[in-house]
Design a protein around this motif. Structure first.
Motif, PDB file in Angstrom:
ATOM      1  N   LYS A 140      39.678  83.555   2.418  1.00 18.71           N
ATOM      2  CA  LYS A 140      40.228  84.728   3.107  1.00 18.71           C
ATOM      3  C   LYS A 140      40.271  84.514   4.619  1.00 18.71           C
ATOM      4  CE  LYS A 140      35.807  87.246   3.333  1.00 18.71           C
ATOM      5  NZ  LYS A 140      35.085  88.488   2.935  1.00 18.71           N
ATOM      6  N   ASP A 141      39.357  83.708   5.157  1.00 17.87           N
ATOM      7  CA  ASP A 141      39.364  83.411   6.594  1.00 17.87           C
ATOM      8  C   ASP A 141      40.561  82.532   6.952  1.00 17.87           C
ATOM      9  OD1 ASP A 141      36.883  84.752   6.778  1.00 17.87           O
ATOM     10  OD2 ASP A 141      35.813  82.907   6.281  1.00 17.87           O
ATOM     11  N   VAL A 143      43.426  82.439   5.323  1.00 16.09           N
ATOM     12  CA  VAL A 143      44.625  83.272   5.220  1.00 16.09           C
ATOM     13  C   VAL A 143      44.747  84.207   6.417  1.00 16.09           C
ATOM     14  CG1 VAL A 143      45.783  85.028   3.834  1.00 16.09           C
ATOM     15  CG2 VAL A 143      44.599  83.126   2.707  1.00 16.09           C
ATOM     16  N   ALA A 144      43.641  84.803   6.831  1.00 15.19           N
ATOM     17  CA  ALA A 144      43.668  85.731   7.963  1.00 15.19           C
ATOM     18  C   ALA A 144      44.111  85.034   9.242  1.00 15.19           C
ATOM     19  CB  ALA A 144      42.288  86.362   8.148  1.00 15.19           C
ATOM     20  N   TYR A 145      43.605  83.829   9.481  1.00 15.62           N
ATOM     21  CA  TYR A 145      44.001  83.077  10.677  1.00 15.62           C
ATOM     22  C   TYR A 145      45.486  82.729  10.613  1.00 15.62           C
ATOM     23  CZ  TYR A 145      44.255  79.484  14.281  1.00 15.62           C
ATOM     24  OH  TYR A 145      44.613  78.751  15.394  1.00 15.62           O
ATOM     25  N   LYS A 147      47.883  84.256   9.074  1.00 20.45           N
ATOM     26  CA  LYS A 147      48.710  85.444   9.286  1.00 20.45           C
ATOM     27  C   LYS A 147      48.738  85.850  10.753  1.00 20.45           C
ATOM     28  CE  LYS A 147      48.501  87.522   4.687  1.00 20.45           C
ATOM     29  NZ  LYS A 147      48.099  88.690   3.860  1.00 20.45           N
ATOM     30  N   ALA A 148      47.622  85.665  11.443  1.00 23.33           N
ATOM     31  CA  ALA A 148      47.541  86.043  12.856  1.00 23.33           C
ATOM     32  C   ALA A 148      48.144  84.999  13.785  1.00 23.33           C
ATOM     33  CB  ALA A 148      46.081  86.295  13.238  1.00 23.33           C
ATOM     34  N   ILE A 177      52.802  83.491   4.776  1.00 25.62           N
ATOM     35  CA  ILE A 177      52.265  82.828   5.961  1.00 25.62           C
ATOM     36  C   ILE A 177      53.060  81.564   6.267  1.00 25.62           C
ATOM     37  CG2 ILE A 177      49.934  83.741   5.654  1.00 25.62           C
ATOM     38  CD1 ILE A 177      49.109  81.112   4.377  1.00 25.62           C
TER      39      ILE A 177
END
Length: 322
Positions: A140-141, A143-145, A147-148, A177
């Motif tokens: 999840k980390d 994916v979050a990076y 996306k950002a 992404i």
């Protein structure tokens, strides 16, 4: 099976199939056999295929010599078969990328019709790894990076249009992404750069396992139908809700037009070689298992995979312009 049994199988099958006397007259093999593999020395494919070749050498009574032909998404050995004689002395590993080739590159041969499919040997266990000091503690980390930071998360694969590359692009498409893909010629150089801090992540077969176990890399996910026994705490892509299973089966093929009796002799020798304990053990080192298909089954697999890969390449927008 001793060499005389291989010769007997070759001659007997020729009689049964009504082929020319060539098969019975030839003392196959009477010289070394060249087996081309699609990845560089030092990686999981090279290591496991060398054990297989050594076993086959003992059975056939002639050296089976490994030739590393890396690059071009793992398709160079298959391309080399197109100019080789169908005499059994030139064989090649056939990775899944071969079936994507006509959809991404202009070629003048057919991956299904212009290769003699001898047998399938195994498949890979894949996953995504990051350096141990990466801020990505879990998937999840990652994916979050991504996306950002569109397009800034760099990952390496074992080559453009290989299964690791296409699977990562499919993952990115599903998640919405953008990733920065860096292709390599194989697992060994990919791992070197990942450990050296030149990449943020790597998509590879489990050549990464020793580095994960040594605490140098962290495994974020695996791509099989079930979790790997060696890494029971790491989730699969299916568990992460991505609906993807990728094992990328591969085997051995020869040039188009090989005598059916010759195909059987090569098949029988390599089937015995692949089932030897030392080969099974070295596969297990990389979380691989035997995935046997005989010549007819492997040919049918090639036909079916050729159609499936066309759909995937087109879905990802990677098909060559018409």
């Amino acid at each position: 099976m001793k060499r005389r049994q291989v010769l007997h199988a070759l001659g007997g099958s020729a009689v049964a199939l009504g082929v020319t006397p060539w098969a019975r007259a030839q003392a196959f093999p009477s010289r070394p056999i060249n087996l081309m593999i699609a990845f560089p020395a030092g990686g999981p494919t090279d290591i496991t295929m060398r054990v297989l070749a050594e076993n086959a050498s003992k059975i056939l009574g002639q050296p089976v010599v490994i030739e590393n032909r890396s690059g071009a998404g793992g398709t160079l050995p298959a391309q080399a078969l197109q100019t080789a004689k169908p005499d059994g002395y030139t064989l090649a590993q056939i990775p899944l990328g071969v079936f994507r080739l006509p959809y991404t590159t202009k070629i003048n041969w057919d991956p299904v019709k212009d290769i003699s499919y001898i047998l399938c040997v195994t498949g890979y266990a894949f996953g995504v790894v990051v350096p141990a000091d990466s801020p990505f503690k879990e998937w999840k980390d990652f994916v979050a990076y991504a996306k950002a930071n569109p397009g800034k998360l760099s990952y390496g694969s074992t080559g453009a249009l290989t299964s690791p590359h296409l699977t990562m692009e499919e993952i990115a498409q599903k998640l919405g992404i953008q990733l920065n893909h860096i292709p390599y010629r194989g697992s060994a150089p990919l791992m070197q750069d990942l450990l050296g801090g030149q990449l943020m992540a790597g998509a590879d077969s489990t050549g990464f396992a020793p580095h994960v176990e040594a605490g140098k890399l962290r495994l974020l996910n695996t791509w099989g139908a079930k979790r790997l026994a060696r890494f029971p705490n790491t989730p699969t892509l299916m568990e992460l809700g991505l609906g993807i299973v990728q094992a990328s089966p591969y085997g051995i093929g020869g040039p188009k037009g090989m005598d059916p009796g010759l195909i059987k002799a090569v098949h029988d020798a390599f089937k015995q070689a692949m089932e030897m304990p030392n080969h099974v053990e070295v596969l297990a080192k990389y979380d691989q298992e035997l995935l046997y298909m005989n010549s007819a089954q492997y040919t049918r697999f090639a036909e079916e995979t050729f159609a499936k890969e066309k759909a995937l390449v087109e879905k990802l927008g990677l098909a060559k312009p018409t």
